[in-house]
Design a protein around this motif. Sequence first.
Motif, PDB file in Angstrom:
ATOM      1  N   GLN A 269      15.506 -47.830 -15.131  1.00 27.77           N
ATOM      2  CA  GLN A 269      16.014 -48.893 -15.992  1.00 27.77           C
ATOM      3  C   GLN A 269      17.023 -48.331 -16.986  1.00 27.77           C
ATOM      4  O   GLN A 269      18.093 -48.888 -17.185  1.00 27.77           O
ATOM      5  CB  GLN A 269      14.848 -49.571 -16.726  1.00 27.77           C
ATOM      6  CG  GLN A 269      15.263 -50.800 -17.514  1.00 27.77           C
ATOM      7  CD  GLN A 269      15.622 -51.973 -16.599  1.00 27.77           C
ATOM      8  OE1 GLN A 269      14.796 -52.461 -15.846  1.00 27.77           O
ATOM      9  NE2 GLN A 269      16.870 -52.411 -16.664  1.00 27.77           N
ATOM     10  N   ASN A 273      21.022 -49.226 -17.043  1.00 30.36           N
ATOM     11  CA  ASN A 273      21.626 -49.756 -18.267  1.00 30.36           C
ATOM     12  C   ASN A 273      22.829 -48.914 -18.684  1.00 30.36           C
ATOM     13  O   ASN A 273      23.870 -49.439 -19.074  1.00 30.36           O
ATOM     14  CB  ASN A 273      20.601 -49.780 -19.409  1.00 30.36           C
ATOM     15  CG  ASN A 273      19.443 -50.709 -19.112  1.00 30.36           C
ATOM     16  OD1 ASN A 273      19.457 -51.436 -18.129  1.00 30.36           O
ATOM     17  ND2 ASN A 273      18.422 -50.682 -19.958  1.00 30.36           N
ATOM     18  N   LYS A 283      26.884 -53.962 -25.017  1.00 33.29           N
ATOM     19  CA  LYS A 283      25.428 -54.113 -25.089  1.00 33.29           C
ATOM     20  C   LYS A 283      25.044 -55.590 -25.140  1.00 33.29           C
ATOM     21  O   LYS A 283      23.981 -55.972 -24.675  1.00 33.29           O
ATOM     22  CB  LYS A 283      24.902 -53.432 -26.354  1.00 33.29           C
ATOM     23  CG  LYS A 283      24.404 -52.025 -26.095  1.00 33.29           C
ATOM     24  CD  LYS A 283      24.078 -51.340 -27.400  1.00 33.29           C
ATOM     25  CE  LYS A 283      22.603 -51.363 -27.708  1.00 33.29           C
ATOM     26  NZ  LYS A 283      22.280 -50.611 -28.947  1.00 33.29           N
ATOM     27  N   ILE A 286      24.189 -57.356 -21.624  1.00 32.35           N
ATOM     28  CA  ILE A 286      23.166 -56.873 -20.688  1.00 32.35           C
ATOM     29  C   ILE A 286      21.779 -57.402 -21.082  1.00 32.35           C
ATOM     30  O   ILE A 286      21.408 -57.385 -22.253  1.00 32.35           O
ATOM     31  CB  ILE A 286      23.124 -55.332 -20.651  1.00 32.35           C
ATOM     32  CG1 ILE A 286      24.502 -54.774 -20.267  1.00 32.35           C
ATOM     33  CG2 ILE A 286      22.060 -54.844 -19.673  1.00 32.35           C
ATOM     34  CD1 ILE A 286      24.597 -53.261 -20.319  1.00 32.35           C
ATOM     35  N   ILE A 288      17.704 -57.001 -19.525  1.00 24.97           N
ATOM     36  CA  ILE A 288      17.007 -56.186 -18.524  1.00 24.97           C
ATOM     37  C   ILE A 288      15.811 -56.904 -17.920  1.00 24.97           C
ATOM     38  O   ILE A 288      15.106 -57.652 -18.586  1.00 24.97           O
ATOM     39  CB  ILE A 288      16.587 -54.803 -19.098  1.00 24.97           C
ATOM     40  CG1 ILE A 288      15.708 -54.930 -20.326  1.00 24.97           C
ATOM     41  CG2 ILE A 288      17.811 -53.987 -19.405  1.00 24.97           C
ATOM     42  CD1 ILE A 288      15.456 -53.617 -21.015  1.00 24.97           C
ATOM     43  N   ASP A 319      19.523 -47.017 -24.976  1.00 21.06           N
ATOM     44  CA  ASP A 319      19.558 -47.466 -23.578  1.00 21.06           C
ATOM     45  C   ASP A 319      18.480 -48.491 -23.255  1.00 21.06           C
ATOM     46  O   ASP A 319      18.415 -49.008 -22.143  1.00 21.06           O
ATOM     47  CB  ASP A 319      19.404 -46.274 -22.632  1.00 21.06           C
ATOM     48  CG  ASP A 319      20.542 -45.287 -22.785  1.00 21.06           C
ATOM     49  OD1 ASP A 319      21.648 -45.729 -23.150  1.00 21.06           O
ATOM     50  OD2 ASP A 319      20.319 -44.084 -22.567  1.00 21.06           O
TER      51      ASP A 319
END
Lengths: 407, 468
Positions: A269, A273, A283, A286, A288, A319
Motif C-alpha cells: 500500500q 501510494n 496527496k 489519492i 486508499i 505515505d
Amino acid sequence: MAIFLGDEIEEKEEIKALMKSLAKFIEKLGDLELENVEIRAEELTFIIQPMVGFTAQIPQITQKVEKKIETLLKAEFSPPIETYPGTITEVKIGATRSEGGSRRKVIKIGGEKTMPFYSFEALNPNKPAIAMDIFDMPIELAKSVRQHFEDVMHDPAEWAKRQVEDFGAEIVSLNLISTDPLIKDTSPKEAAKTVENVLQAVDVPLIIGGSGNKAKDPLVLEAAAEVASGERCILNSANIDNDYKRIARAAKQHNHIVVAFTPMDINNQKKLNRLLLDEGLSKEQIIIDPTTAALGYGLDYTLSLMERIKLAGLLGDPDLQMPILASTSNSWGAREAWMKSEEWGPKEYRGPLWETVTTITAMMAGGDLFMLSHPATVRIIKRLIESLYGEVNADQRIQDWITDIGL
Amino acid sequence: MPEKVTLLSVYRYLPQTNCGECGEPNCMAFASKLLDRRATPDNCPPLKKPKYKEQLAKLIELIAPPIKEVKLGVGENLVKIGGKEVMYRHELTYHNPTAIAIDVSDTMDDDKIVERCKKIESISIVRIGDTLKVNMIAVRCASKDPDRFSYVVSLVARSCNLPLILCSFDPKILRAALEKGQVANKRPLLYAVTEENWREFSELAKQYDCPVAVFAPNNLSLIKSLIKTLQAIGIHDIVIDAGSYTEGNLLRDSVNNFIMIRRAAIKRGDKDLGYPIMAVPAVVWMVENQEPVIASYREACMASLFMNRFADLLIMHTSEIWALLPVLTLRQNIYTDPRKPVSVESGLRVIGKPDEKSPVFLTTNFALTYFTVANDLESAGINCYLLVLDAEGLAVEVSVAGGQFNPSKVKDLFTSSGIEKMVKHKKLIIPGLAARLKGEIEDLTGWEVIVGPRDSSQIKSFLTKYWA
Ligand code: SF4
C-alpha cells in the motif's frame, strides 16, 4: 516500588543472598545480551536501591488495608488526551460549476487529527461519507438488496437517481463490470457513455469503477476520466500490477481522484501510494483501499490494517496519510448474508445486518468512505454517524434499565 | 504497559536455580518468555514451593496486565474477561473474548423462564473450528420483590449451567438472592454498586467473595471514586459500567468514555480504571411500542459498536439468532490472533471415495473457504478431489485480485499433488469468483477449466448440470 513483603527472617536472608548472587552475575557479565533483551549493570543498581530500608513501610501498608471506609473516597477523572504529529489529508470529491465541474453537492472526507470518533481529544472535521453501488448492467444480487431497485437495474441513470433521491446516497459508485472481456466486453467508449448518462442524472459526485480486469480497467477508466473531465470523480482503481500510470495520468489531466487498491498488504500500500505520488498526483488526489473483507471472512485483517494505516498516518507517515475507502458492500458475498438457513434465522434481516456490522467495524477502525448496497444499512450508518458527531440531542434515560426493559 | 517491566525485575522473583524444569536453559531465559507472554508463572514448578509464596505473588503482580482479568462464575463454564494489555489488536493479540450475556426478567412466568434459559444455553454455531456461544445469563429483578427474585435466581441456576449476573440496585434484594438463590458459591457478578448503595453492597461482595460491577452513567469521576473506595475495602474483582447510551450525543459520550477508560488504564497506568468494561446494548429495548425486529437490529449494531471499542462484557436482550450471529461472528474476528494467518495446509484432499472419473475442484487455503467448500462437498455426498491452493491464507475473491491465487501456482499444485496421475480426464472446476483465470490456467496446464458456482452451496446442482 513494593517488593518482598515477606516478614520471616528466613526469607529476607534468602533475598539478600539472591540479590548478592544477581549482582555478582551482572558484574561478571557486564552487558548481557539474551534473546534480544539487553540488560546493563546500571539497571540492576537502580532496581536494588529501593530495597534499602524497606521494612519500615510494612506496618503502614497493612493498616491501610484494614481501615474502615466511612465516606466515598473522592477521585477526579481527567481525559487522557494525546496529540498526534500528523494529519490525514483532506480530499474533496466532486466539483461544482465554479470549480470546473457540474456537481451541486461536493463531499469532503479525511482531515482527521485523531482516531475515529475520539472526539474527547479532537473533532475530526469530516464525517465518513456514504456511496451506494450501481452497475452498468443487471447483475446477480441478493434478493433483499435487489428488490429495492429491480425495476431500474437495466438503466444505470435511473438506478443512480433511486440511490440518491430515495435512499440518500451521498455519492454514487458506478461499477462498469460489463467491460470485462468475459462478461460483455463493452468498449471503453461505450462505458464512458454510461458515465455521462449517470453524471447527467444525478448531482452528487461519482466513483467510477472498472471490472477488475487488469488489462482493460486502465483503458476504461481513462475514457471515463475524459468524459467526466473536471468533475473530480474517484477512479477505482489503480493497482501495483495494472497500468496505474495511465490511470494517474488521466486523473491528473482531468482533475479526478484515484483509488490505490492493494490486497491486504500495508507495505505494498505504501509502495503504490508513493508510485502514484511519483506520477505527479497530489496527496489530495489519492484515496486508499486496503481491501475490505466481509464480517466472518477476514474482517479481522481489514480492521487491523485500517487501524494501523490510520495510526501510522496520524503519527506522521506521509505515505499513509490518505483517507480510506471501504467497500463494505462486499459483505453480501458472505453466505450468512444471503443464504437461506433455518439455523441462522430469516435472511431478510440477517443480510442487511451483516452489511451494517461490517460497516460499523470498518468505520470504527478508520474507514472514511463506504460503498454500501442496502438502503437499511445506509439509513442506520448515517444516523450512527450523526450521533457519534453529537448532532442529535438525545433524551435517553438508562438508569432504570433493570426494571424497565420489559419481557 | 505504563511502568516498564524489565527483564531483570522479572528475573529477580524467579528461584534462580537454573534447574531447567520449565524447559528453558536458565531462569533468565524463562524471564524473557514471561515478559512477552509466551509463558506464565505456572510454568516454573519450583515457584509453587511454599518458600517462594511471597515471590510468586509479587511476580504475578509485576507482570499483571494493565486491565485486570476478572473471573465470573465457577467450573467449566467460568468466564474470564479483561486481562487486556493493548489498545489495538495489531499490537498484541487480544485475550479473553468479550463475554455475551442475555437477560432473564423475574417477572416472566416460571415456564417461560426455564424455556428462555434453555434456549440461551443451546445457542451454538460452529464456525472455522470454533463453537460460538452465549456465555452468561443476566437475571434482572424487575419485580422488586426479594422473594420472587431469589426464587427465580435458583430456578435459572437449576435450568442451566451458565454463570449468572444478578441485577438489582437494591442490596437487600441481592442479599436475599445470595442467601436463598443457591448461587452464593458460584461467584455470580453482582450488578451494580452505585453512589447510593456502595456501603451495603460492598459488605455483600466481601462476605460472599463475588465480583461486582460499578454503575455510574456518564460520570467517570464517580466511577473512579467508587472503584477507589471498593479497592480500599479490599474488593478487586470489578467490572466498569459507565453507561452505554445508544442515542445521539449520549452515544457519542459513551463511546468516548469507553475509549478514555481504556486509554487511561493502558497508557497512563490509572489503576482505578484498570478493569474490564461492560456495555448493556439491551437498553435499546426500553423504548416502548417498538417493533421487536427493529430493536433486535439496533441492539446488534450497538453490541458491535461497543465491542469494537473495548467492551469486555455485553448484556443483551434479543435471543434472535439472526441478530446474535453477526455479533458472535464479530467477536470471533476481533479475537483471532492478528499475527497468525487463518489458513490450512495446501495440497490435495480426498473427499469420499473418488475414482479416476471423479471431478477435481480447486479452492484456496483460507481456513473458512476451505472448510466451507470441503463441508459442502461432503454433505452433498460428492466423491471428488479437492486441490487446496496456497493463496497465503486469503479468500478466493481477494487472492484473485491480489495475485496470490494465480495460474502458475495452479500448475505447481498440479505437479506437487500428482493429480494428473489420479484421474483420467483433464477437467478442473474452479471457483466462480476466480472465473477470470480460466483462460490462463487452460493455457498453462492444458486442462479444460470449468467455472464453478460463486458459492459452494450450489455445487450439487452445478454438478448435475455440468458433470456427466
Ligand atoms: S523452572 Fe523456574 S527455577 Fe527452574 S530454570 Fe525455569 S525458571 Fe528457573
